[in-house]
Design a protein around this motif. Structure first.
Motif, PDB file in Angstrom:
ATOM      1  N   ALA A  83       0.815  -1.211   0.000  1.00  0.00           N
ATOM      2  CA  ALA A  83       0.000   0.000   0.000  1.00  0.00           C
ATOM      3  C   ALA A  83       0.852   1.268   0.000  1.00  0.00           C
ATOM      4  CB  ALA A  83      -0.932   0.003   1.209  1.00  0.00           C
ATOM      5  N   TRP A  84       2.007   1.244   0.671  1.00  0.00           N
ATOM      6  CA  TRP A  84       2.867   2.432   0.652  1.00  0.00           C
ATOM      7  C   TRP A  84       3.986   2.320  -0.370  1.00  0.00           C
ATOM      8  CZ3 TRP A  84       8.018   1.763   1.420  1.00  0.00           C
ATOM      9  CH2 TRP A  84       8.457   0.669   2.171  1.00  0.00           C
ATOM     10  N   LEU A  85       4.386   1.076  -0.682  1.00  0.00           N
ATOM     11  CA  LEU A  85       5.510   0.907  -1.589  1.00  0.00           C
ATOM     12  C   LEU A  85       5.134   1.205  -3.036  1.00  0.00           C
ATOM     13  CD1 LEU A  85       8.460  -0.001  -1.906  1.00  0.00           C
ATOM     14  CD2 LEU A  85       7.620  -2.340  -2.198  1.00  0.00           C
ATOM     15  N   ALA A  86       3.992   0.716  -3.488  1.00  0.00           N
ATOM     16  CA  ALA A  86       3.611   0.897  -4.888  1.00  0.00           C
ATOM     17  C   ALA A  86       3.478   2.376  -5.266  1.00  0.00           C
ATOM     18  CB  ALA A  86       2.316   0.141  -5.177  1.00  0.00           C
ATOM     19  N   PRO A  87       2.748   3.211  -4.494  1.00  0.00           N
ATOM     20  CA  PRO A  87       2.687   4.633  -4.857  1.00  0.00           C
ATOM     21  C   PRO A  87       4.043   5.315  -4.828  1.00  0.00           C
ATOM     22  CG  PRO A  87       0.967   4.078  -3.267  1.00  0.00           C
ATOM     23  CD  PRO A  87       1.891   2.902  -3.334  1.00  0.00           C
ATOM     24  N   LEU A  88       4.882   4.945  -3.848  1.00  0.00           N
ATOM     25  CA  LEU A  88       6.218   5.534  -3.767  1.00  0.00           C
ATOM     26  C   LEU A  88       7.033   5.205  -5.007  1.00  0.00           C
ATOM     27  CD1 LEU A  88       8.486   6.961  -2.175  1.00  0.00           C
ATOM     28  CD2 LEU A  88       9.023   4.744  -1.142  1.00  0.00           C
ATOM     29  N   MET A  89       7.022   3.943  -5.427  1.00  0.00           N
ATOM     30  CA  MET A  89       7.797   3.535  -6.585  1.00  0.00           C
ATOM     31  C   MET A  89       7.270   4.188  -7.865  1.00  0.00           C
ATOM     32  SD  MET A  89      10.230   1.760  -5.443  1.00  0.00           S
ATOM     33  CE  MET A  89      10.878   1.240  -7.038  1.00  0.00           C
ATOM     34  N   LEU A  90       5.970   4.245  -8.032  1.00  0.00           N
ATOM     35  CA  LEU A  90       5.409   4.849  -9.232  1.00  0.00           C
ATOM     36  C   LEU A  90       5.710   6.341  -9.288  1.00  0.00           C
ATOM     37  CD1 LEU A  90       1.955   3.019  -9.409  1.00  0.00           C
ATOM     38  CD2 LEU A  90       3.942   2.675 -10.900  1.00  0.00           C
ATOM     39  N   ALA A  91       5.633   7.014  -8.134  1.00  0.00           N
ATOM     40  CA  ALA A  91       5.954   8.437  -8.096  1.00  0.00           C
ATOM     41  C   ALA A  91       7.418   8.677  -8.439  1.00  0.00           C
ATOM     42  CB  ALA A  91       5.635   9.003  -6.711  1.00  0.00           C
TER      43      ALA A  91
END
Length: 266
Positions: free
Chosen positions: A10-18
């Motif tokens: 939940a926190w890793l995917a948005p961070l990586m995409l950003a």
């Protein structure tokens, strides 16, 4: 474990995409460089370096090398991608002949050298693809994810013939075929979306098939090293997911090769 996986994702995917699509130039290189350095920390463990201070020195040396490559403009050069091709050819030989040839790479020095030709060209490949605007970076990410998903479901449904039982008993040839089928469909969709002609579209299909197979090799290589070390995950940096290498092992093989083979289409 499932709850941990969901929370981490939940926190890793948005961070990586950003980081991958919201940053560019030096900021992007620094972001992906940080991910590679985390993977390098784990690689030192796979190489058998267990003293934390020595691991920090080795990771720091890689960081300095990456900074020098950026400073001299080599972070967007082609030659590190050819370095990856040569390195992955050697990796293929070792994976196919595991455990018979493990004395060739079993020393700490050999495994550290292996990490250099795996991780450094992957970072360069990320930079090369992002420099094109990001479409082909998105493509190679979808390619690896699609290959994993196709392999997982087809392997579970029809998997009979083991791919590399001595390295990773869970993988099957049927799973590989499923992964290739998914990525070839992806290639056709992208060819239409990008308005590629027949020749360029056929080229993308061929490149996709080759890179898909190499992405499997990236997974197998890490599995071989973990089996040699007697560990399950590269680290516990990502609760529920293992380590950074456990998440990017296929990308370390796919990204530099795709960046090299697709230069004519970018």
């Amino acid at each position: 474990m499932l709850r941990q996986r969901i929370v981490t994702a939940a926190w890793l995917a948005p961070l990586m995409l950003a980081g991958l699509f919201g940053l560019a130039d030096a900021a992007f290189a620094a972001f992906t460089g940080g991910v590679v350095l985390l993977a390098a920390w784990e690689w030192t463990n796979l190489a058998g370096v267990l003293v934390a201070s020595r691991r920090l020195v080795l990771v720091g040396a890689l960081a300095l090398l990456m900074a020098l490559l950026w400073w001299f403009g080599a972070a967007l050069a082609v030659w590190p991608l050819w370095f990856a091709v040569a390195g992955w050819a050697v990796n293929f030989y070792w994976v196919v002949h595991y455990p018979a040839k493990r004395e060739q790479w079993g020393s700490t020095a050999a495994r550290l050298a292996m990490g250099l030709w795996v991780l450094l060209p992957a970072w360069v490949g990320f930079n090369v693809l992002r420099d094109t605007g990001g479409v082909w970076l998105l493509y190679v990410l979808l390619l690896v994810w699609g290959a994993d998903i196709g392999a997982f479901f087809c392997g579970r449904a029809w998997g009979r013939r083991k791919l590399a039982p001595g390295v990773s008993p869970g993988k099957s040839w049927e799973g590989v075929a499923g992964g290739v089928a998914v990525t070839l469909l992806l290639a056709l969709l992208f060819a239409v979306w990008q308005g590629l002609g027949v020749a360029a579209g056929l080229g993308l299909v061929m490149v996709t098939a080759g890179v898909t197979l190499v992405s499997v090799l990236g997974d197998l290589l890490e599995s071989m090293l973990k089996r040699f070390r007697g560990i399950k995950d590269s680290s516990n940096l990502l609760p529920g997911h293992g380590g950074v290498l456990d998440r990017i092992d296929s990308l370390t093989a796919a990204v530099p090769l795709f960046a090299l083979l697709s230069l004519g289409m970018l």
